[in-house]
Write a protein that holds these residues in place. Structure first.
Motif, PDB file in Angstrom:
ATOM      1  N   ALA A   1      44.753  37.037  29.214  1.00 47.36           N
ATOM      2  CA  ALA A   1      45.734  38.207  29.258  1.00 47.36           C
ATOM      3  C   ALA A   1      45.080  39.711  30.303  1.00 47.36           C
ATOM      4  CB  ALA A   1      46.816  38.463  29.082  1.00 47.36           C
ATOM      5  N   PHE A   2      43.982  40.089  28.649  1.00 49.49           N
ATOM      6  CA  PHE A   2      43.212  41.339  29.106  1.00 49.49           C
ATOM      7  C   PHE A   2      42.126  40.776  30.324  1.00 49.49           C
ATOM      8  CE2 PHE A   2      39.587  43.891  28.521  1.00 49.49           C
ATOM      9  CZ  PHE A   2      39.877  45.202  27.834  1.00 49.49           C
ATOM     10  N   VAL A   3      41.173  39.630  30.361  1.00 48.13           N
ATOM     11  CA  VAL A   3      40.451  39.472  31.512  1.00 48.13           C
ATOM     12  C   VAL A   3      41.697  40.084  32.656  1.00 48.13           C
ATOM     13  CG1 VAL A   3      38.822  37.749  31.818  1.00 48.13           C
ATOM     14  CG2 VAL A   3      39.278  38.170  29.325  1.00 48.13           C
ATOM     15  N   VAL A   4      42.390  38.876  32.792  1.00 46.12           N
ATOM     16  CA  VAL A   4      43.131  38.892  34.387  1.00 46.12           C
ATOM     17  C   VAL A   4      43.379  40.450  34.016  1.00 46.12           C
ATOM     18  CG1 VAL A   4      44.438  37.845  35.717  1.00 46.12           C
ATOM     19  CG2 VAL A   4      43.694  36.004  33.815  1.00 46.12           C
ATOM     20  N   THR A   5      43.635  41.185  33.721  1.00 50.29           N
ATOM     21  CA  THR A   5      45.151  42.189  34.049  1.00 50.29           C
ATOM     22  C   THR A   5      43.752  43.429  34.206  1.00 50.29           C
ATOM     23  OG1 THR A   5      46.696  41.337  32.895  1.00 50.29           O
ATOM     24  CG2 THR A   5      46.635  43.867  33.106  1.00 50.29           C
ATOM     25  N   VAL A   6      41.993  43.753  33.430  1.00 51.30           N
ATOM     26  CA  VAL A   6      41.324  44.336  34.132  1.00 51.30           C
ATOM     27  C   VAL A   6      41.070  44.694  35.061  1.00 51.30           C
ATOM     28  CG1 VAL A   6      38.421  45.146  33.762  1.00 51.30           C
ATOM     29  CG2 VAL A   6      40.576  44.170  31.599  1.00 51.30           C
ATOM     30  N   PRO A   7      40.567  43.668  36.071  1.00 44.23           N
ATOM     31  CA  PRO A   7      40.879  44.265  37.724  1.00 44.23           C
ATOM     32  C   PRO A   7      41.412  44.661  38.333  1.00 44.23           C
ATOM     33  CG  PRO A   7      39.858  41.284  37.210  1.00 44.23           C
ATOM     34  CD  PRO A   7      40.178  41.866  35.949  1.00 44.23           C
ATOM     35  N   VAL A   8      42.206  43.428  37.984  1.00 43.39           N
ATOM     36  CA  VAL A   8      44.199  44.619  39.136  1.00 43.39           C
ATOM     37  C   VAL A   8      44.742  46.170  38.113  1.00 43.39           C
ATOM     38  CG1 VAL A   8      46.235  44.384  38.989  1.00 43.39           C
ATOM     39  CG2 VAL A   8      44.740  42.494  38.634  1.00 43.39           C
ATOM     40  N   ASN A   9      43.994  46.523  37.278  1.00 43.31           N
ATOM     41  CA  ASN A   9      43.932  47.602  36.961  1.00 43.31           C
ATOM     42  C   ASN A   9      42.632  48.811  37.369  1.00 43.31           C
ATOM     43  OD1 ASN A   9      46.044  48.444  35.285  1.00 43.31           O
ATOM     44  ND2 ASN A   9      45.243  47.044  33.280  1.00 43.31           N
ATOM     45  N   ARG A  10      41.936  47.790  37.746  1.00 39.68           N
ATOM     46  CA  ARG A  10      40.256  48.634  38.373  1.00 39.68           C
ATOM     47  C   ARG A  10      41.393  48.764  40.366  1.00 39.68           C
ATOM     48  NH1 ARG A  10      35.635  47.128  41.138  1.00 39.68           N
ATOM     49  NH2 ARG A  10      34.389  49.086  40.770  1.00 39.68           N
ATOM     50  N   TRP A  11      41.143  47.713  40.751  1.00 35.82           N
ATOM     51  CA  TRP A  11      42.170  47.932  41.677  1.00 35.82           C
ATOM     52  C   TRP A  11      43.152  49.205  41.737  1.00 35.82           C
ATOM     53  CZ3 TRP A  11      46.216  46.748  44.570  1.00 35.82           C
ATOM     54  CH2 TRP A  11      46.248  46.897  46.212  1.00 35.82           C
ATOM     55  N   LEU A  12      43.935  49.000  41.329  1.00 46.27           N
ATOM     56  CA  LEU A  12      45.108  49.946  41.303  1.00 46.27           C
ATOM     57  C   LEU A  12      43.949  51.562  41.071  1.00 46.27           C
ATOM     58  CD1 LEU A  12      47.885  48.145  38.995  1.00 46.27           C
ATOM     59  CD2 LEU A  12      47.954  48.737  41.954  1.00 46.27           C
ATOM     60  N   ILE A  13      43.613  51.514  39.568  1.00 40.05           N
ATOM     61  CA  ILE A  13      43.489  52.927  40.026  1.00 40.05           C
ATOM     62  C   ILE A  13      42.041  53.329  41.498  1.00 40.05           C
ATOM     63  CG2 ILE A  13      41.537  54.398  38.439  1.00 40.05           C
ATOM     64  CD1 ILE A  13      42.849  52.032  35.621  1.00 40.05           C
ATOM     65  N   ALA A  14      41.291  52.237  41.671  1.00 41.00           N
ATOM     66  CA  ALA A  14      40.489  52.975  42.574  1.00 41.00           C
ATOM     67  C   ALA A  14      41.315  53.194  43.595  1.00 41.00           C
ATOM     68  CB  ALA A  14      39.889  51.871  43.209  1.00 41.00           C
ATOM     69  N   ARG A  15      43.033  53.266  43.862  1.00 42.05           N
ATOM     70  CA  ARG A  15      43.886  53.429  45.035  1.00 42.05           C
ATOM     71  C   ARG A  15      44.276  54.561  44.725  1.00 42.05           C
ATOM     72  NH1 ARG A  15      41.144  49.053  45.251  1.00 42.05           N
ATOM     73  NH2 ARG A  15      41.390  47.814  47.582  1.00 42.05           N
ATOM     74  N   GLY A  16      44.071  55.429  43.075  1.00 38.52           N
ATOM     75  CA  GLY A  16      45.207  55.807  42.607  1.00 38.52           C
ATOM     76  C   GLY A  16      46.449  56.117  42.362  1.00 38.52           C
ATOM     77  N   ARG A  17      47.324  54.364  42.100  1.00 36.32           N
ATOM     78  CA  ARG A  17      47.443  53.735  41.752  1.00 36.32           C
ATOM     79  C   ARG A  17      47.702  53.284  39.944  1.00 36.32           C
ATOM     80  NH1 ARG A  17      50.550  50.988  46.373  1.00 36.32           N
ATOM     81  NH2 ARG A  17      52.210  51.979  46.033  1.00 36.32           N
ATOM     82  N   GLY A  18      48.688  52.786  39.517  1.00 38.00           N
ATOM     83  CA  GLY A  18      48.844  51.697  38.843  1.00 38.00           C
ATOM     84  C   GLY A  18      48.333  53.291  37.530  1.00 38.00           C
ATOM     85  N   HIS A  19      47.586  52.910  36.385  1.00 31.72           N
ATOM     86  CA  HIS A  19      47.317  53.985  35.503  1.00 31.72           C
ATOM     87  C   HIS A  19      46.565  55.631  36.229  1.00 31.72           C
ATOM     88  CE1 HIS A  19      47.750  54.110  30.778  1.00 31.72           C
ATOM     89  NE2 HIS A  19      46.337  54.631  30.948  1.00 31.72           N
ATOM     90  N   ALA A  20      46.138  55.337  37.499  1.00 32.78           N
ATOM     91  CA  ALA A  20      45.412  56.615  37.112  1.00 32.78           C
ATOM     92  C   ALA A  20      46.930  58.007  37.807  1.00 32.78           C
ATOM     93  CB  ALA A  20      44.740  56.047  38.624  1.00 32.78           C
ATOM     94  N   VAL A  21      48.062  57.757  37.648  1.00 30.43           N
ATOM     95  CA  VAL A  21      48.956  58.407  38.291  1.00 30.43           C
ATOM     96  C   VAL A  21      48.827  59.087  36.692  1.00 30.43           C
ATOM     97  CG1 VAL A  21      50.294  57.356  40.110  1.00 30.43           C
ATOM     98  CG2 VAL A  21      50.819  56.685  37.673  1.00 30.43           C
TER      99      VAL A  21
END
Length: 150
Positions: free
Chosen positions: A120-140
């Motif tokens: 789950a960690f390995v699968v979720t890292v690229p999801v979070n990278r994609w979100l953060i690059a767009r100012g979303r997810g944990h970036a907020v």
């Protein structure tokens, strides 16, 4: 590792921490009570979201944000990450024959849970990278981290 991957890994570790606390607690409770697979999974997912959001809300509150606004920040920051992590780790737990039913005293239970979290960690890292690059997810949440330290 470039900075965006590092931030994504840190965000995913944060997510994994909350998910793991809730997931392990839910799996231990369900397994100890002899519950079947689906009630155990439902409890685990509910607790994973609860603990995941709680770990985000706490530093935001310390930064002086009102509770309702802090909840909104946590929902925006963590919902997709927690959802992906929960889908992956629970799918793996359900797919491994006897993993949930094995019980907390059995190595199969703990080994399956460890594998589920790792994947789950390995699968979720690229999801979070994609979100953060767009100012979303944990970036907020990042704008509140500096204030919480003071």
């Amino acid at each position: 590792m470039d900075g965006s991957w590092r931030v994504a890994v840190n965000a995913t570790l944060h997510c994994l921490t909350g998910c793991a606390i809730g997931e392990v607690l839910g799996m231990v409770i369900g397994s100890s009570l002899g519950w079947s697979t689906w009630p155990t999974v439902i409890l685990s997912v509910a607790l994973a979201f609860l603990f995941g959001y709680s770990l985000t809300i706490r530093p935001v509150l310390r930064a002086g944000v009102a509770f309702g606004a802090a909840v909104s920040v946590a929902l925006a920051a963590d919902t997709i990450s927690i959802t992906v992590m929960e889908i992956v780790d629970n799918a793996i737990m359900v797919a491994i024959p006897g993993a949930i039913e094995a019980g907390v005293g059995d190595w199969l239970f703990w080994a399956s849970l460890a594998v589920a979290f790792a994947v789950a960690f390995v699968v979720t890292v690229p999801v979070n990278r994609w979100l953060i690059a767009r100012g979303r997810g944990h970036a907020v949440v990042h704008k509140y981290h500096d204030h919480a330290a003071h």
